[in-house]
Structure formats: C-alpha cells, structure tokens
Design a protein around this motif. Structure first.
Motif, short mmCIF file in Angstrom:
data_model
loop_
_atom_site.label_atom_id
_atom_site.label_comp_id
_atom_site.label_asym_id
_atom_site.label_seq_id
_atom_site.Cartn_x
_atom_site.Cartn_y
_atom_site.Cartn_z
N GLU A 172 0.83 -1.27 0.05
CA GLU A 172 0.02 -0.03 0.09
C GLU A 172 0.78 1.18 0.03
OE1 GLU A 172 -3.06 -0.72 2.93
OE2 GLU A 172 -4.12 -1.99 1.65
N ARG A 173 1.97 1.19 0.52
CA ARG A 173 2.96 2.36 0.64
C ARG A 173 3.32 2.62 -0.87
NH1 ARG A 173 4.93 0.98 5.68
NH2 ARG A 173 6.63 -0.35 4.79
N ILE A 174 3.77 1.43 -1.68
CA ILE A 174 4.15 1.53 -3.02
C ILE A 174 2.97 2.00 -3.83
CG2 ILE A 174 4.85 0.39 -4.94
CD1 ILE A 174 6.42 -1.60 -2.99
N GLY A 175 1.71 1.53 -3.61
CA GLY A 175 0.49 1.91 -4.18
C GLY A 175 0.14 3.34 -3.98
N VAL A 176 0.37 3.99 -2.91
CA VAL A 176 0.31 5.35 -2.72
C VAL A 176 1.01 6.00 -3.78
CG1 VAL A 176 0.58 7.32 -1.08
CG2 VAL A 176 -0.89 5.13 -0.36
N TRP A 177 2.35 5.80 -3.80
CA TRP A 177 3.20 6.24 -4.44
C TRP A 177 2.84 6.26 -6.17
CZ3 TRP A 177 6.68 4.65 -8.07
CH2 TRP A 177 7.59 5.64 -8.69
N LEU A 178 2.60 4.93 -6.37
CA LEU A 178 2.39 4.79 -7.83
C LEU A 178 1.15 5.19 -8.38
CD1 LEU A 178 3.46 3.42 -10.55
CD2 LEU A 178 2.31 1.27 -9.62
N LEU A 179 0.03 5.29 -7.58
CA LEU A 179 -1.21 5.63 -7.83
C LEU A 179 -1.33 7.21 -7.84
CD1 LEU A 179 -3.48 2.90 -6.52
CD2 LEU A 179 -3.16 3.42 -8.88
N GLY A 180 -0.41 7.73 -6.78
CA GLY A 180 -0.48 9.44 -6.74
C GLY A 180 -0.12 9.78 -8.00
N ARG A 181 1.20 9.16 -8.24
CA ARG A 181 1.93 9.55 -9.76
C ARG A 181 1.10 9.79 -10.76
NH1 ARG A 181 7.13 6.75 -11.98
NH2 ARG A 181 5.17 5.32 -12.65
N GLU A 182 0.39 8.58 -10.90
CA GLU A 182 -0.48 8.27 -12.18
C GLU A 182 -1.80 9.15 -12.05
OE1 GLU A 182 -0.20 6.59 -14.95
OE2 GLU A 182 1.77 6.15 -14.36
N ILE A 183 -2.46 9.54 -10.71
CA ILE A 183 -3.73 10.15 -10.79
C ILE A 183 -3.10 11.85 -10.96
CG2 ILE A 183 -3.66 10.88 -8.37
CD1 ILE A 183 -6.69 10.30 -8.34
N ARG A 184 -1.89 12.30 -10.61
CA ARG A 184 -1.63 13.64 -11.00
C ARG A 184 -1.27 13.75 -12.71
NH1 ARG A 184 1.23 12.40 -6.23
NH2 ARG A 184 3.08 11.92 -7.11
N ARG A 185 -0.83 12.64 -12.95
CA ARG A 185 -0.51 12.64 -14.71
C ARG A 185 -1.97 12.73 -15.34
NH1 ARG A 185 4.22 8.18 -15.75
NH2 ARG A 185 5.99 9.59 -15.16
N ARG A 186 -2.80 11.91 -14.76
CA ARG A 186 -4.04 11.80 -15.53
C ARG A 186 -4.74 12.93 -15.28
NH1 ARG A 186 -8.10 6.87 -14.46
NH2 ARG A 186 -9.32 6.72 -16.42
N ILE A 187 -4.96 13.58 -14.18
CA ILE A 187 -5.43 15.04 -13.86
C ILE A 187 -5.08 16.15 -15.05
CG2 ILE A 187 -4.68 15.96 -12.00
CD1 ILE A 187 -7.57 16.16 -11.22
N ALA A 188 -3.54 15.94 -14.99
CA ALA A 188 -2.98 16.89 -15.82
C ALA A 188 -3.47 16.61 -17.27
CB ALA A 188 -1.43 16.67 -15.78
N GLY A 189 -3.51 15.60 -17.84
CA GLY A 189 -3.94 15.21 -19.31
C GLY A 189 -5.60 15.83 -19.15
N TYR A 190 -6.09 15.56 -18.16
CA TYR A 190 -7.77 15.83 -18.20
C TYR A 190 -7.78 17.37 -18.40
CZ TYR A 190 -11.94 17.41 -16.15
OH TYR A 190 -13.13 18.44 -16.01
N ALA A 191 -6.86 18.19 -17.72
CA ALA A 191 -6.85 19.80 -17.70
C ALA A 191 -6.50 19.95 -19.21
CB ALA A 191 -5.81 20.20 -16.78
N ARG A 192 -5.72 19.19 -19.82
CA ARG A 192 -5.19 19.57 -21.31
C ARG A 192 -6.36 19.30 -21.93
NH1 ARG A 192 -0.34 17.01 -19.51
NH2 ARG A 192 -0.97 15.20 -20.42
N GLY A 193 -7.24 18.27 -21.82
CA GLY A 193 -8.43 17.92 -22.69
C GLY A 193 -9.37 19.14 -22.52
N CYS A 194 -9.49 19.78 -21.45
CA CYS A 194 -10.47 20.90 -21.24
C CYS A 194 -10.05 21.87 -21.79
CB CYS A 194 -10.65 21.19 -19.67
SG CYS A 194 -11.43 19.90 -18.80
N ALA A 195 -8.95 22.00 -22.60
CA ALA A 195 -8.62 23.26 -23.31
C ALA A 195 -8.45 22.71 -24.92
CB ALA A 195 -7.11 23.70 -22.98
#
Length: 165
Positions: free
Chosen positions: A125-148
């Motif tokens: 779960e410590r690894i999951g927090v790090w990995l999923l945290g990185r992925e969710i930040r990348r994903r929401i950044a992509g979503y923000a680009r999609g909103c433009a």
C-alpha cells in the motif's frame, strides 16, 4: 484504506468539465494517456449507475469496473468488479464544483484501494500510494489539457442537453 487524490481548476463550467471526464474512445484517448483501451460492457452505450466498463491501462493491467454513482454535473463514482490480483478493493470518484472564477471548475479525483495479500499489505500500500499518486496527477493533468482541447470540448459539448448539445 489508502486514498490518493488530485485536484485541478479547469477553464470550463462544471457541466462541460463533467462531460469531458466522461468522453469515450477515440476522443478520450486524446487526453487520457493512462488508458490504452476502454469500452462499455453488457451492450451499454452511455454511462449510468450499474453500467460496467472494461479498461486496459497503458501499463497493460486490465480492470472491469462498475458505476456506483453517476450524477452530472457534480460527481461520478466507480468500483472495481474484476482487476489486477494485487487489489482486494479499488474504487474511484470524481467531483466537479464551480470555482471562484466564473466559468471555471474545481475537479477533484480520488482513488481508494486495499492491496492483498494481507501480509504484504503494509509495503504494497505504501508503493500503491506512490504509484497511484503519480498516475492520478498525470491523469488529471491530461484531463486539464483535454479541457483546453477544441476537439475534446466539441465532442463533450455534443453530449450536453439543450441548445449546446
């Protein structure tokens, strides 16, 4: 249960921000680089509570998830029905709220999960927090680009009710 979350303010109203989050292939692939392939199951053609989807990530993992809530334009939630062996539980939710700046939206995405086997859970779960945290930040950044992105916005606008859709 661990939780990872990311928030972004996008320059579109909540109705359109929500619609962008629910775009499907091929438009979704313009902004959501996490997904390699995604489609509805059980002959569904639109999202709704109880609808299931299949998703294969760019990393190769696959998951069948089910909408547990679907309330445009404010929130959507999903839970894993079948997925990678190391997740005992996986769920996600996206919330959309008007930002202080008119015509903008605060989008917050959250995942919660539990790993297995139990004896490995503390480390996994410590690894999951790090990995999923990185992925969710990348994903929401992509979503923000999609909103433009004019192509994404045009496709999302067509799904809205009323004169704009």
């Amino acid at each position: 249960m661990p939780v990872v979350e990311a928030t972004v303010v996008v320059p579109v109203p909540p109705e359109l921000a929500f619609a962008v989050s629910q775009t499907t292939a091929p438009v979704r692939y313009r902004w959501d680089r996490f997904i390699r392939r995604q489609y509805f199951l059980d002959a569904a053609t639109t999202p709704a509570r109880g609808v299931r989807t299949f998703t294969r990530s760019r990393l190769g993992a696959s998951m069948v998830s089910e909408y547990v809530s679907y309330h445009p334009p404010s929130h959507v939630g999903m839970k894993m029905v079948r997925g990678p062996w190391f997740f005992e539980v996986f769920a996600g939710g996206w919330r959309f709220a008007p930002a202080e700046l008119p015509g903008h939206t605060v989008a917050t995405w959250r995942y919660n999960f539990r790993c297995r086997p139990g004896w490995l859970r503390p480390v996994a779960e410590r690894i999951g927090v790090w990995l999923l945290g990185r992925e969710i930040r990348r994903r929401i950044a992509g979503y923000a680009r999609g909103c433009a992105d004019p192509v994404v916005l045009a496709a999302a606008s067509r799904t809205l009710p009323g004169p704009q859709g």
